[in-house]
Design an enzyme around this catalytic site. Structure first.
Site, mmCIF file in Angstrom:
data_model
loop_
_atom_site.group_PDB
_atom_site.id
_atom_site.type_symbol
_atom_site.label_atom_id
_atom_site.label_comp_id
_atom_site.label_asym_id
_atom_site.label_seq_id
_atom_site.Cartn_x
_atom_site.Cartn_y
_atom_site.Cartn_z
ATOM 1 N N HIS A 134 0.837 -1.208 0.000
ATOM 2 C CA HIS A 134 0.000 0.000 0.000
ATOM 3 C C HIS A 134 0.871 1.257 0.000
ATOM 4 O O HIS A 134 0.610 2.209 -0.748
ATOM 5 C CB HIS A 134 -0.885 0.053 1.258
ATOM 6 C CG HIS A 134 -1.926 -1.015 1.355
ATOM 7 N ND1 HIS A 134 -2.071 -1.798 2.480
ATOM 8 C CD2 HIS A 134 -2.891 -1.412 0.488
ATOM 9 C CE1 HIS A 134 -3.090 -2.633 2.306
ATOM 10 N NE2 HIS A 134 -3.601 -2.428 1.095
ATOM 11 N N ARG A 138 -1.188 -6.563 -8.041
ATOM 12 C CA ARG A 138 -0.072 -7.496 -7.837
ATOM 13 C C ARG A 138 -0.061 -8.581 -8.895
ATOM 14 O O ARG A 138 0.982 -9.184 -9.158
ATOM 15 C CB ARG A 138 -0.189 -8.166 -6.459
ATOM 16 C CG ARG A 138 0.134 -7.268 -5.294
ATOM 17 C CD ARG A 138 -0.360 -7.867 -4.006
ATOM 18 N NE ARG A 138 -1.810 -8.020 -4.079
ATOM 19 C CZ ARG A 138 -2.609 -8.289 -3.060
ATOM 20 N NH1 ARG A 138 -2.078 -8.489 -1.863
ATOM 21 N NH2 ARG A 138 -3.916 -8.388 -3.208
ATOM 22 N N SER A 162 -2.704 -7.760 3.422
ATOM 23 C CA SER A 162 -3.028 -7.546 4.840
ATOM 24 C C SER A 162 -3.358 -8.883 5.500
ATOM 25 O O SER A 162 -2.908 -9.166 6.617
ATOM 26 C CB SER A 162 -4.218 -6.600 4.973
ATOM 27 O OG SER A 162 -3.909 -5.335 4.434
ATOM 28 N N LYS A 184 -19.153 -4.407 10.337
ATOM 29 C CA LYS A 184 -18.089 -5.410 10.454
ATOM 30 C C LYS A 184 -16.922 -4.841 11.242
ATOM 31 O O LYS A 184 -16.469 -3.731 10.971
ATOM 32 C CB LYS A 184 -17.615 -5.845 9.055
ATOM 33 C CG LYS A 184 -18.587 -6.762 8.353
ATOM 34 C CD LYS A 184 -17.935 -7.427 7.151
ATOM 35 C CE LYS A 184 -18.964 -8.189 6.328
ATOM 36 N NZ LYS A 184 -18.523 -8.408 4.955
#
Ligand code: PNS
Length: 160
Positions: A17, A91, A128, A41
């Site tokens: 990031h 990616r 992540s 969430k």
């Protein structure tokens, strides 16, 4: 003045990031890093901590600001902050397959363009979720995330 949004969950921010945000600053005058989250969430890191980790990682870069929006469409966030483009890192072809429909939907909704930046191969394996998993089981994520994030992941493992 050209302004873009780098959106994401940033739960937590990784070096992948950081690389994309820094490269976005070469393309746009201002880069708004937007933590988009679903208020229903929880995520792994609470949103205020995600923002702190982002501030520590990219907040010092000229032209970069960090904001958060809950339960909002990305296109509405872009309109609100006055951005003319979204910048995303890719990616792999898998990322492209995931990102393309969202980019097309966003353009359908308001005409906003998405600029894809090829991810630096040094971080091609970094996400992540993977760094959280590796760190949770005691693996070393140094260099894959900013040091403050590594330390926050270690604290998470230690139970706070
Ligand atoms: O880091 P992530 O989880 O890949 O980020 C995904 C994110 C937050 C960029 C995406 O889910 C998003 O844009 N959410 C906002 C809601 C929205 O606009 N949904 C429609 C997109 S076509």
């Amino acid at each position: 003045m050209r302004r873009c949004v780098c959106p994401g969950s940033y739960d937590p921010v990784t070096m992948g990031h950081v690389d994309v945000v820094e490269r976005a600053t070469a393309l746009f005058d201002e880069v708004v890093v937007a933590v988009l989250h679903n208020p229903d969430k929880q995520g792994t890191f609470p949103v205020p901590e995600r923002l702190e980790l982002l501030e520590a990682s990219v907040g010092g870069t000229a032209g970069v600001s960090v904001v958060e929006f809950g339960g909002r469409l990305l296109v509405d966030v872009c309109r609100e902050v006055g951005a003319t483009a979204v910048v995303k890192g890719l990616r792999s072809g898998t990322d492209f397959a995931y990102e393309l429909p969202m980019a097309l939907m966003n353009r359908h909704l308001t005409g906003i363009e998405t600029v894809f930046v090829p991810g630096d191969p040094r971080y091609g394996h970094v996400s992540s979720s993977l760094v959280k998993q590796v760190s949770a089981y005691g693996g070393d994520v140094t260099g894959l995330v900013p040091d403050v994030v590594r330390d926050a992941l270690t604290a998470l493992r230690a139970g706070g």
